[in-house]
Motif scaffolding. Structure first.
Motif, PDB file in Angstrom:
ATOM      1  N   THR A 192       0.823  -1.206   0.000  1.00 30.30           N
ATOM      2  CA  THR A 192       0.000   0.000   0.000  1.00 30.30           C
ATOM      3  C   THR A 192       0.859   1.258   0.000  1.00 30.30           C
ATOM      4  O   THR A 192       1.794   1.385   0.777  1.00 30.30           O
ATOM      5  CB  THR A 192      -0.882   0.020   1.276  1.00 30.30           C
ATOM      6  N   ASN A 193       0.514   2.155  -0.890  1.00 33.68           N
ATOM      7  CA  ASN A 193       0.972   3.525  -0.813  1.00 33.68           C
ATOM      8  C   ASN A 193      -0.180   4.244  -0.123  1.00 33.68           C
ATOM      9  O   ASN A 193      -1.299   4.155  -0.618  1.00 33.68           O
ATOM     10  CB  ASN A 193       1.177   4.050  -2.256  1.00 33.68           C
ATOM     11  N   PRO A 194      -0.029   4.848   1.021  1.00 29.71           N
ATOM     12  CA  PRO A 194       1.148   5.472   1.617  1.00 29.71           C
ATOM     13  C   PRO A 194       1.821   4.721   2.765  1.00 29.71           C
ATOM     14  O   PRO A 194       2.817   5.206   3.290  1.00 29.71           O
ATOM     15  CB  PRO A 194       0.534   6.741   2.216  1.00 29.71           C
ATOM     16  N   ILE A 220      -6.576  -5.388  -7.619  1.00 24.00           N
ATOM     17  CA  ILE A 220      -5.382  -5.371  -6.757  1.00 24.00           C
ATOM     18  C   ILE A 220      -4.306  -4.557  -7.462  1.00 24.00           C
ATOM     19  O   ILE A 220      -3.867  -4.904  -8.571  1.00 24.00           O
ATOM     20  CB  ILE A 220      -4.869  -6.797  -6.462  1.00 24.00           C
ATOM     21  N   ASP A 221      -3.932  -3.468  -6.815  1.00 28.48           N
ATOM     22  CA  ASP A 221      -2.907  -2.590  -7.383  1.00 28.48           C
ATOM     23  C   ASP A 221      -1.548  -3.102  -6.930  1.00 28.48           C
ATOM     24  O   ASP A 221      -1.159  -2.958  -5.779  1.00 28.48           O
ATOM     25  CB  ASP A 221      -3.167  -1.153  -6.878  1.00 28.48           C
ATOM     26  N   ASN A 222      -0.847  -3.689  -7.888  1.00 29.25           N
ATOM     27  CA  ASN A 222       0.410  -4.396  -7.612  1.00 29.25           C
ATOM     28  C   ASN A 222       1.607  -3.556  -8.091  1.00 29.25           C
ATOM     29  O   ASN A 222       2.627  -4.100  -8.491  1.00 29.25           O
ATOM     30  CB  ASN A 222       0.335  -5.740  -8.373  1.00 29.25           C
ATOM     31  N   ALA A 223       1.459  -2.216  -8.038  1.00 26.96           N
ATOM     32  CA  ALA A 223       2.508  -1.338  -8.601  1.00 26.96           C
ATOM     33  C   ALA A 223       3.876  -1.583  -7.957  1.00 26.96           C
ATOM     34  O   ALA A 223       4.905  -1.388  -8.597  1.00 26.96           O
ATOM     35  CB  ALA A 223       2.103   0.126  -8.441  1.00 26.96           C
ATOM     36  N   TYR A 224       3.872  -2.003  -6.663  1.00 28.07           N
ATOM     37  CA  TYR A 224       5.149  -2.251  -5.969  1.00 28.07           C
ATOM     38  C   TYR A 224       5.377  -3.745  -5.732  1.00 28.07           C
ATOM     39  O   TYR A 224       6.331  -4.132  -5.070  1.00 28.07           O
ATOM     40  CB  TYR A 224       5.152  -1.549  -4.599  1.00 28.07           C
ATOM     41  N   GLY A 225       4.477  -4.550  -6.265  1.00 27.33           N
ATOM     42  CA  GLY A 225       4.432  -5.957  -5.844  1.00 27.33           C
ATOM     43  C   GLY A 225       5.262  -6.914  -6.663  1.00 27.33           C
ATOM     44  O   GLY A 225       6.173  -6.526  -7.399  1.00 27.33           O
ATOM     45  N   MET A 248      -0.383  -3.865 -12.801  1.00 25.33           N
ATOM     46  CA  MET A 248       1.062  -3.770 -12.580  1.00 25.33           C
ATOM     47  C   MET A 248       1.606  -2.566 -13.347  1.00 25.33           C
ATOM     48  O   MET A 248       0.881  -1.911 -14.092  1.00 25.33           O
ATOM     49  CB  MET A 248       1.742  -5.056 -13.056  1.00 25.33           C
ATOM     50  N   SER A 249       2.894  -2.309 -13.147  1.00 22.18           N
ATOM     51  CA  SER A 249       3.467  -1.105 -13.748  1.00 22.18           C
ATOM     52  C   SER A 249       4.969  -1.275 -13.894  1.00 22.18           C
ATOM     53  O   SER A 249       5.593  -2.020 -13.123  1.00 22.18           O
ATOM     54  CB  SER A 249       3.158   0.069 -12.811  1.00 22.18           C
ATOM     55  N   LEU A 250       5.545  -0.596 -14.872  1.00 17.96           N
ATOM     56  CA  LEU A 250       7.012  -0.590 -14.972  1.00 17.96           C
ATOM     57  C   LEU A 250       7.608   0.577 -14.189  1.00 17.96           C
ATOM     58  O   LEU A 250       8.825   0.721 -14.110  1.00 17.96           O
ATOM     59  CB  LEU A 250       7.446  -0.489 -16.441  1.00 17.96           C
ATOM     60  N   SER A 251       6.753   1.431 -13.605  1.00 11.61           N
ATOM     61  CA  SER A 251       7.255   2.685 -13.029  1.00 11.61           C
ATOM     62  C   SER A 251       8.203   2.478 -11.862  1.00 11.61           C
ATOM     63  O   SER A 251       9.282   3.062 -11.810  1.00 11.61           O
ATOM     64  CB  SER A 251       6.086   3.560 -12.574  1.00 11.61           C
ATOM     65  N   LYS A 252       7.792   1.666 -10.883  1.00 15.68           N
ATOM     66  CA  LYS A 252       8.562   1.603  -9.650  1.00 15.68           C
ATOM     67  C   LYS A 252       9.834   0.760  -9.803  1.00 15.68           C
ATOM     68  O   LYS A 252      10.689   0.728  -8.930  1.00 15.68           O
ATOM     69  CB  LYS A 252       7.693   1.108  -8.488  1.00 15.68           C
ATOM     70  N   LEU A 253       9.925   0.108 -10.943  1.00  9.55           N
ATOM     71  CA  LEU A 253      11.148  -0.579 -11.331  1.00  9.55           C
ATOM     72  C   LEU A 253      12.230   0.455 -11.656  1.00  9.55           C
ATOM     73  O   LEU A 253      13.424   0.172 -11.613  1.00  9.55           O
ATOM     74  CB  LEU A 253      10.789  -1.343 -12.608  1.00  9.55           C
TER      75      LEU A 253
END
Ligand SMILES: Cc1ncc(COP(=O)(O)O)c(C=O)c1O
Length: 420
Positions: A192-194, A220-225, A248-253
């Motif tokens: 979770t963000n924050p 399920i927001d897996n942006a950091y997962g 998912m996202s490539l951002s936090k990579l």
């Protein structure tokens, strides 16, 4: 004043988060040296950037690849080769049965939330009005204003588990959680963000069962997962089924500028997301997919996440907690146990001023954080807690984070001292 539609009034209006982002941007631009512990930017990790640079060079040198990547629109569903590589990777890693028809790309996962929330909530043809349910607030600030209509969200207060005098963890309060007919979809970020919370396997399974029973999609927001960027410090098992929409996202990579989001869902939903992509932007951008393709194809992205990205943030989290604990000695402070992502959520019980005032005071001293009250989209209940917290991003370099934390601790102590 320019007359605009309801859409314009809602989406282009002055929002709390818009103002805050402006404020953060202006503070950075005014030439002073600012300690940036606000925002959601990932760290620039040299070992990781080396891989992206190498991918880019390979793309440039490989005859025709670069021209393909920049010279063609992808289909509205997104780059086919990348989608294939992602589905193979997920199936190999987790034993899932994801087909290419279960995946669509978007221009960042933020765009995916805009699409999904407005698909499943808002006004329906039969006149029903549905909402997105956040089972546990605090929740990600970026969700707050993506609704095309007002009051698109409802949220539940969490249960608080005190792990020791200064570390706590939020849990979903299942006794209060009701998925009524008014709920169009349920959404959680994990991690979770924050807060850096990672919902436990049993919480997520229970949530998934409840959502299934009520025929309501679970986002399920897996942006950091996992499996990438894998900024998870606990043992958390990822899940997916036909009722789950995994984002998912490539951002936090380390690729936030590439704006690449990945939605994994049943075929019907993916088909709709693709059609909306076509209307909104013809096709999702392909540069992120082109840079990451070989990393995903070879599985190297998993090693990168596991061996470099995760330990990088885990060490930073431990250092930040250690420093704050030492420097806030004597204060009734509580830090959410950092289980993932790259934020510390600091709860200052009975803080004599509001989180917004604390933010202003810290800004004057050259430290930017994010006041906590922005992270409660949809929570109707009055709750003092929401004005007692701040979010601190610890992704920056060691010196910046350490200096920033020192000033935060000093300011907080002054605030409590002035009261006594
Ligand atoms: C929890 C969470 N979800 C989604 C996003 C959006 O990321 P992006 O649009 O860059 O994929 C962020 C960005 O900060 C985030 O923290």
């Amino acid at each position: 004043m320019l007359k605009v539609s309801k859409f314009g009034q809602k989406v282009a209006a002055v929002s709390g988060i818009g103002q805050l982002m402006d404020d953060l941007g202006c503070a950075l631009a005014d030439g002073r040296h600012i300690l940036m512990l606000g925002g959601g930017n990932p760290a620039h990790i040299p070992e990781v950037q080396k891989y992206f640079r190498r991918s880019m060079l390979e793309l440039l040198e490989d005859k025709g690849q670069f021209e393909q990547a920049i010279g063609n629109y992808d289909p509205p569903q997104g780059n086919k080769r990348f989608i294939e590589a992602v589905s193979t990777l997920l199936n190999n890693e987790f034993g899932w049965n994801i087909k290419t028809k279960n995946i669509a790309l978007t221009n960042g996962s933020q765009s995916a939330f805009f699409i999904l929330f407005n698909l499943f909530a808002g006004t329906f043809e039969d006149g029903a009005k549905k909402k997105i349910l956040f089972p546990l607030a605090p929740e990600y600030i970026g969700y707050s204003d993506v609704g095309l209509v007002k009051n698109l969200f409802v949220a539940n207060k969490p249960q608080i588990q005190h792990i020791n005098n200064h570390i706590f963890k939020y849990h979903i309060d299942f006794d209060r959680l009701k998925i009524t007919d008014e709920i169009g979809a349920v959404c959680v970020s994990r991690p979770t963000n924050p807060t850096g919370n990672v919902l436990t396997d049993s919480e997520i399974e229970k949530l998934s069962d409840l959502a299934c029973e009520n025929n309501t999609p679970l986002i399920i927001d897996n942006a950091y997962g996992t499996p990438f960027p894998n900024i998870i410090f606990t043992d958390a098992r990822p899940i997916w089924n036909e009722n789950i929409i995994l984002c998912m996202s490539l951002s936090k990579l380390g690729l936030p500028a590439a704006r690449t989001g990945i939605v994994i869902a049943n075929e019907e939903i993916i088909d709709m997301v693709s059609k909306i992509n076509a209307v909104m932007s013809l096709a999702p951008g392909g540069i992120g997919a082109a840079i990451a393709l070989n990393l995903v194809h070879s599985g190297e992205i998993i090693r990168l996440s596991q061996d470099i990205i995760k330990p990088f943030y885990q060490k930073k989290a431990a250092d930040a907690v250690e420093q704050l604990a030492e420097q806030l000695d004597g204060i009734d402070f509580h830090i959410h146990r950092p289980e993932g992502a790259f934020f510390l959520w600091l709860w200052l019980r009975d803080l004599p001023i509001s989180d917004a005032e604390l933010y202003q005071r810290l800004k004057k001293r050259g430290v930017l954080v994010v006041p906590g009250h922005y992270f409660f989209p949809g929570l109707k209940e009055q709750w003092r807690h929401r004005k007692e917290c701040i979010r601190i991003n610890y992704a920056q370099d060691k010196e910046t984070v350490s200096k920033g934390l020192e000033i935060i601790a000093d300011e907080v102590k002054q605030v409590y001292k002035a009261k006594s």
